[in-house]
Design an enzyme around this catalytic site. Sequence first.
Site, PDB file in Angstrom:
ATOM      1  CD1 TRP B 119      -1.888  -2.328   1.763  1.00  0.00           C
ATOM      2  CD2 TRP B 119      -3.068  -1.195  -0.097  1.00  0.00           C
ATOM      3  NE1 TRP B 119      -3.044  -3.286   1.310  1.00  0.00           N
ATOM      4  CE2 TRP B 119      -3.592  -2.328   0.134  1.00  0.00           C
ATOM      5  CE3 TRP B 119      -3.229  -0.477  -1.118  1.00  0.00           C
ATOM      6  CZ2 TRP B 119      -4.764  -2.951  -0.550  1.00  0.00           C
ATOM      7  CZ3 TRP B 119      -4.505  -0.864  -1.782  1.00  0.00           C
ATOM      8  CH2 TRP B 119      -5.120  -2.003  -1.526  1.00  0.00           C
ATOM      9  CG  ASP B 197      -3.256   3.811   4.473  1.00  0.00           C
ATOM     10  OD1 ASP B 197      -4.156   3.538   5.050  1.00  0.00           O
ATOM     11  OD2 ASP B 197      -2.883   3.105   3.385  1.00  0.00           O
ATOM     12  CE  LYS B 221      -8.411  -3.115   4.758  1.00  0.00           C
ATOM     13  NZ  LYS B 221      -8.520  -3.947   3.725  1.00  0.00           N
TER      14      LYS B 221
END
Lengths: 395, 395
Positions: B119, B197, B221
């Site tokens: 990511w 993030d 999540k």
Amino acid sequence: MANNYNNNNVRIDPATGLRIINFSAGPGLMPVSVLAEAGQSMASFSQGHGLMELSHRGKAFEAVLAETEADFRQLLAIPDGYSVLFMQGGATLQFSTVALNLVGADADAKCDYIVTGAWSAKAAEEAERLLGKGRVNVVVSTKKSKHNGDVPALDQWKFSQKQAYVFYCDNETVHGVEFGNKFPFDAIPSNVPLICDMSSNILSGPIDVSKYGLIFAGAQKNMGPAGVTVVIIRDDLLSPSRKCATQPIPQLLDYNTYSTSQSMYNTPPTFPIYMCGLVFKWLKTEIGGLDQMSAINTAKSSALYNAIDGSNGFYVCPVNKAYRSRMNVCFLVNPKSPDAAALEKRFLAEAEAKGMVQLAGHRSVGGVRASLYNAMTLENVQILIAFMKEFQARV
Amino acid sequence: MANNYNNNNVRIDPATGLRIINFSAGPGLMPVSVLAEAGQSMASFSQGHGLMELSHRGKAFEAVLAETEADFRQLLAIPDGYSVLFMQGGATLQFSTVALNLVGADADAKCDYIVTGAWSAKAAEEAERLLGKGRVNVVVSTKKSKHNGDVPALDQWKFSQKQAYVFYCDNETVHGVEFGNKFPFDAIPSNVPLICDMSSNILSGPIDVSKYGLIFAGAQKNMGPAGVTVVIIRDDLLSPSRKCATQPIPQLLDYNTYSTSQSMYNTPPTFPIYMCGLVFKWLKTEIGGLDQMSAINTAKSSALYNAIDGSNGFYVCPVNKAYRSRMNVCFLVNPKSPDAAALEKRFLAEAEAKGMVQLAGHRSVGGVRASLYNAMTLENVQILIAFMKEFQARV
């Protein structure tokens, strides 16, 4: 079928016992049967898990996505050669996305905007902000007549010589103005993509998708909950040559990112997509398709406009009859009366006390606005009409 | 409290009667009590209408939004001087948004990226694509060691001389690598915004928000359903001087659009926001706050890593112990065996047959991955561990 539809949106406020009719302009009413099914699948959709707990790459959600797209394609009779994309950000983000994806490399070509209300005006502004003044042309604007649907005759529309695309908003939610099949499709050259914001009237009746290059719609009026935006794009518009040549496009604002990944480049808004799928099934099975939906929508809006026009000027719809919206019926309460402001306030308060909520017009224009999206029943519109008559007789 | 939490995520597949444990990396498991409440409010939240049918500008939703933000602020102890924004598009859209909003006008300043997995690598790539190669500097990358958490010592990190910001991903979902409090905060000058993030570990434990300029997280999540992205931004970063000077920012990619409108510039994803609010309430009341959540998360991941490390090499976690994720536990099944590939397949198939689903590693790396987000119980992790021991003893 019709009976079922007529009766399934009776809502009782558990706190007061009052029957509530929700005229919200969006997020809007949804069919009771859809909500019941969604409520059940919240905790148990697959293997004892709710829909929103499932991986977007698992079989259960992939089946939902495929079926949702297939039902949408069937309802609108979308021809081959068009892709359906599920995006986020609502119509407002599409204002940016359309401009960046479709302005094209030819610096002489202009983006033509037809402005008939608040949303098409915003779309043109955003395109100009992103692309520069020289790239945007307002073909026609009803701003001077306060977007009342007095659309000038076609010979006064000023199309660009070289057109990147032509943009319009089919139904202006704030002003209650709708083109529908009165849009002058023949005025758009066949090699110029026609782009349409259908956020507030998509699926209200059949359309001919083949007339369009691209159609987009935020879900929260006629399709589902806020949080998903559906895009129909003719595949040739995915060509890199259509894109803005002067600045890179953020990855998730590029239509190609979605078309090459079946809208799964990153995690899509799985639950909002699922809800749209339930609404599509409702349209197919409980309503019977878009011809039937269109007939119901005409019956609802005609009844209300007839009541307004038949009130001897007590209720006034400021919108030109030729362009009145079937989705958002805007009207004023005795506007010539010296007490007009107080009367309108009283009308809204008394309506609310009787359970008819969200009838105030958009904060930028005032007045009364009854939004009659697909899930609104004729029966509920008739209750509003009865109240309007009773109110007029009494005050 | 603890007992309640231990027992409330038992899921039975109604079709088979099997107890299902969902290790999906996202969208992930949600607490049963949250789903039950959401299911009820689906059809009736206010005045006989479901939450998703309510206008975002009505009192009922405005109260939901305010309470959701307040609970989020309380859970993370967000200091004054930070705004909380509710956006769309997931972490991936934030990769573009961060770059455009924070690169700043100084052409000499670079955006520093710390790359420890898939990511953060994607974030750096997108910034480079949007801003140009010269504006992005990769401070450190673990790509050569396949993002296994072998983070080089700090003296090998190559920060830029002039930094627009420093970006990192706190938990790399694909590779199972997490910084947590091991991130070298002291290496970031106080005048350089630290951007993080936290999509896959936000709310897994307390953090010190004051160390950050901006934190973002997709909801799916640890917070709620896919379709909403939460951003915490220090207000000085909203200054126009921080923005990209060479290209205009699409309106809905500009943080200021959200901060000046309380995230209501256009229709926000109302239902996903509401679901996050329910999860925040669950964290506050059923779990008791982030200290308690953190203790539970440590207990779960420690139990599983201990089982892996105590298997005499039958199970192997390839991630450096110092940077192992509490959220996503990645491991291999007897990787030195000539039958490793077949064994892994058998492990996954047998686990699934026993109801332990979504255990396959990300398609780009393979292996086994057990995602242990907040809603996963210790009891369910122990069921997985028991199966792992039984499998090892048998094969």
